[in-house]
Scaffold this motif. Structure first.
Motif, PDB file in Angstrom:
ATOM      1  N   ASP A  80       0.720  -1.392   0.213  1.00  0.00           N
ATOM      2  CA  ASP A  80      -0.297   0.013   0.044  1.00  0.00           C
ATOM      3  C   ASP A  80       1.304   1.631  -0.307  1.00  0.00           C
ATOM      4  N   GLY A  81       1.905   1.151   0.007  1.00  0.00           N
ATOM      5  CA  GLY A  81       3.014   2.318  -0.301  1.00  0.00           C
ATOM      6  C   GLY A  81       3.339   2.638   1.183  1.00  0.00           C
ATOM      7  N   GLU A  82       2.695   2.430   2.287  1.00  0.00           N
ATOM      8  CA  GLU A  82       3.658   2.816   3.537  1.00  0.00           C
ATOM      9  C   GLU A  82       4.417   1.889   4.296  1.00  0.00           C
ATOM     10  N   VAL A  83       6.178   2.279   4.505  1.00  0.00           N
ATOM     11  CA  VAL A  83       6.920   1.876   4.694  1.00  0.00           C
ATOM     12  C   VAL A  83       6.918   0.940   6.445  1.00  0.00           C
ATOM     13  N   LEU A  84       7.142  -0.577   6.102  1.00  0.00           N
ATOM     14  CA  LEU A  84       6.680  -1.297   7.623  1.00  0.00           C
ATOM     15  C   LEU A  84       8.275  -1.362   8.340  1.00  0.00           C
ATOM     16  N   PRO A  85       8.770  -0.202   9.372  1.00  0.00           N
ATOM     17  CA  PRO A  85      10.275  -0.675  10.099  1.00  0.00           C
ATOM     18  C   PRO A  85       9.926  -1.826  10.837  1.00  0.00           C
ATOM     19  N   VAL A  86      11.482  -2.375  10.569  1.00  0.00           N
ATOM     20  CA  VAL A  86      11.915  -4.092  11.115  1.00  0.00           C
ATOM     21  C   VAL A  86      12.397  -3.699  11.718  1.00  0.00           C
ATOM     22  N   LEU A  87      13.090  -4.958  11.916  1.00  0.00           N
ATOM     23  CA  LEU A  87      14.470  -5.139  12.672  1.00  0.00           C
ATOM     24  C   LEU A  87      15.192  -6.941  11.647  1.00  0.00           C
ATOM     25  N   ILE A  88      15.919  -7.266  10.745  1.00  0.00           N
ATOM     26  CA  ILE A  88      16.248  -8.119  10.329  1.00  0.00           C
ATOM     27  C   ILE A  88      17.103  -9.213  10.675  1.00  0.00           C
ATOM     28  N   ASN A  89      17.180 -10.265  11.474  1.00  0.00           N
ATOM     29  CA  ASN A  89      18.451 -11.302  11.670  1.00  0.00           C
ATOM     30  C   ASN A  89      18.576 -12.295  10.309  1.00  0.00           C
ATOM     31  N   SER A  90      19.955 -12.197  10.034  1.00  0.00           N
ATOM     32  CA  SER A  90      19.932 -12.950   8.822  1.00  0.00           C
ATOM     33  C   SER A  90      21.427 -14.021   8.764  1.00  0.00           C
ATOM     34  N   VAL A  91      21.507 -14.974   8.263  1.00  0.00           N
ATOM     35  CA  VAL A  91      22.222 -16.517   8.243  1.00  0.00           C
ATOM     36  C   VAL A  91      22.834 -17.187   6.832  1.00  0.00           C
ATOM     37  N   LEU A  92      23.893 -16.832   6.938  1.00  0.00           N
ATOM     38  CA  LEU A  92      24.577 -16.809   5.542  1.00  0.00           C
ATOM     39  C   LEU A  92      24.437 -18.466   5.657  1.00  0.00           C
ATOM     40  N   VAL A  93      24.049 -19.085   4.791  1.00  0.00           N
ATOM     41  CA  VAL A  93      24.075 -21.241   4.655  1.00  0.00           C
ATOM     42  C   VAL A  93      25.165 -21.584   3.613  1.00  0.00           C
ATOM     43  N   LEU A  94      25.926 -22.172   4.060  1.00  0.00           N
ATOM     44  CA  LEU A  94      26.894 -22.800   2.752  1.00  0.00           C
ATOM     45  C   LEU A  94      26.841 -23.693   2.382  1.00  0.00           C
ATOM     46  N   GLY A  95      27.338 -24.184   1.283  1.00  0.00           N
ATOM     47  CA  GLY A  95      27.468 -25.696   0.425  1.00  0.00           C
ATOM     48  C   GLY A  95      28.170 -26.408   1.188  1.00  0.00           C
ATOM     49  N   ALA A  96      28.193 -28.033   0.485  1.00  0.00           N
ATOM     50  CA  ALA A  96      29.161 -28.635   0.732  1.00  0.00           C
ATOM     51  C   ALA A  96      30.675 -28.828   0.517  1.00  0.00           C
TER      52      ALA A  96
END
Length: 467
Positions: free
Chosen positions: A87-103
């Motif tokens: 709808d065009g509004e901005v949702l303030p968020v906190l983000i946690n991210s994890v990098l996943v590695l392959g074999a």
């Protein structure tokens, strides 16, 4: 299968938004909570880059700070971002991210969780607002404390008015400010600062400063338009002076106005209520300090002046004579003194009463004032005796002044009954700086003796020592 369904339910209905992206930041999967919070359909976001969902204010931060840290450290926590909802509004968020590695130990994908930070953002905004309010209040308190110190240190009305002018100008960031007090004619007279529109109006024109004093309330005008209806002449004057806004604050003592502090602005200026309240508080402090100084000056004046005539009393006369003799010794200029005693005054006082006698003394004082020079000092020595001290005056000048004083006193007082009149016997002494310097008492005694010589010689005459 039940366990799998429970896992799916936990994934989609968790109290956080989950999503997965490839290394190129394209979204591969999202849970229902993410879609619920953002308003998007799954088809809207899957395949899109996550960075493209962010608002412009956080896109740069995401790409230059969040992603590099994620690849360097393998995870990020509580990074503040803003997601553009559908709808065009901005949702303030906190983000946690994890990098996943392959074999092969190479980055394969990124799993992220977002937390709705709307309440936290509002809390932080409120916190910042409260902090700013507190800082502003503290700054106002500091201004008042500084003003209180400066007002307490002021010893004259001019000193205090100059301090008030500067404090108000600084507090309101005004182009120029001034302080005016009510003079003997009931008009405002500037005693500190500058009135930039002086001469562009007449005393009969309606003015904000005068009305502020009369009403006992501040009058604030952001610009010419607000002034035009009630103060057209002042609005025109402000334009001529290339000024826009004006604010006038009354100075009140026991709720009675006796002056005003005014601030002028080169550009349109809307004053906040807090700023107006601050200057009102400063004006109250200044008014109290001015009242104190005025009282001290009045008491000092009473201690050194005759209450009936307003002339210097005996104590102040002695100070002036001491100073005149000292100056004569330094400059080698002569100094003259006239000792005046009224002829016929005792009869008026005894027959017509002390009230009429007081009127006569006041009239004589006024006449003496009218004929002396600005540098001369007049005083009431006691009863019906007056002294006129004339610095830098030689014998010939003293004779002229003494005769002028005698003539001024002998003029008829039309309001006295027939048979009653006043004249003056004047004794004059001139001290030549080349001679022995007399004491104050010696100079007075010589002039007094000459006065009696004039009186014994027929009254209403001038007698000069040494002749």
């Amino acid at each position: 299968m039940p366990e799998y369904e429970d896992f799916e339910e936990l994934y989609h209905d968790a109290p956080v938004g989950y999503f997965t992206t490839k290394i190129d930041d394209r979204i591969t999967r999202v849970n229902r909570r993410f879609l619920e919070w953002t308003g998007y359909d799954e088809s809207d976001v899957v395949g899109s880059r996550f960075v493209d969902l962010l608002d412009a204010g956080t896109q740069l931060f995401y790409e230059t700070r969040h992603v590099p840290v994620l690849h360097l450290e393998g995870e990020t926590r509580e990074v503040v971002l803003g997601i553009r909802r559908k709808d065009g509004e901005v949702l303030p968020v906190l983000i946690n991210s994890v990098l996943v590695l392959g074999a092969d130990e190479q980055p394969r994908l990124v799993r992220s969780a977002i937390f709705d930070a709307t309440a936290r953002s509002q809390y932080e905004r409120d916190l910042v607002s409260e902090r700013r309010t507190a800082e502003s209040a503290a700054a106002r308190v500091q201004v008042l404390q500084n003003a209180s110190v400066q007002f307490a240190e002021a010893t004259t009305q001019i000193d205090l008015a100059e301090a008030l002018t500067q404090i108000v100008a600084d507090s309101l960031v005004a182009t120029v400010a001034c302080v005016a007090t009510i003079d003997a004619q009931g008009e405002l007279e500037v005693i500190a600062g500058v009135n930039p529109i002086d001469g562009l109006y007449t005393r009969s024109d309606a003015r904000p400063g005068t009305d502020s004093v009369r009403q006992g309330e501040p009058l604030v005008f952001p610009g010419h338009e607000e002034m035009e209806a009630d103060y057209p002449v002042i609005a025109a004057a402000m334009r001529t002076a290339r000024l826009e806004g004006l604010a006038a604050f009354p100075l009140l003592r026991d709720h009675a106005p006796f002056g005003v502090v005014a601030a002028f602005f080169a550009r349109r200026r809307e004053l906040e209520p807090a700023a107006i309240e601050l200057v009102e508080a400063i004006a109250r402090q200044a008014a109290q300090a001015l009242a104190r100084i005025r009282l001290q000056e009045e008491l000092a004046h009473l201690a050194l002046h005759d209450q009936l005539t307003g002339l210097a009393n005996r104590a102040l006369l002695r100070e002036h004579i001491d100073s005149a003799l000292a100056a004569s010794a330094r400059t080698t200029q002569p100094v003259a003194m006239m000792f005046i005693d009224l002829d016929g005054f005792k009869l008026i006082n005894d027959r017509l009463g002390h009230s009429v006698g007081d009127d006569v003394l006041r009239e004589v004082a006024a006449r003496l004032r009218s004929v002396v020079r600005e540098t001369d000092v007049i005083g009431r020595f006691g009863g019906d005796e007056f002294i006129v001290l004339c610095p830098e005056t030689d014998d010939s000048q003293a004779e002229v002044i003494g005769e002028r004083l005698r003539q001024a006193v002998e003029q008829p007082m039309e309001w006295l009954p027939a048979g009653f009149a006043v004249s003056a016997s004047v004794g004059v002494v001139v001290h030549d700086a080349s001679e022995h310097r007399p004491t104050t008492d010696e100079l007075v005694q010589i002039a007094d003796a000459e006065m009696y010589r004039a009186k014994n010689s027929g009254r209403n005459r001038v007698s000069i020592a040494g002749r």
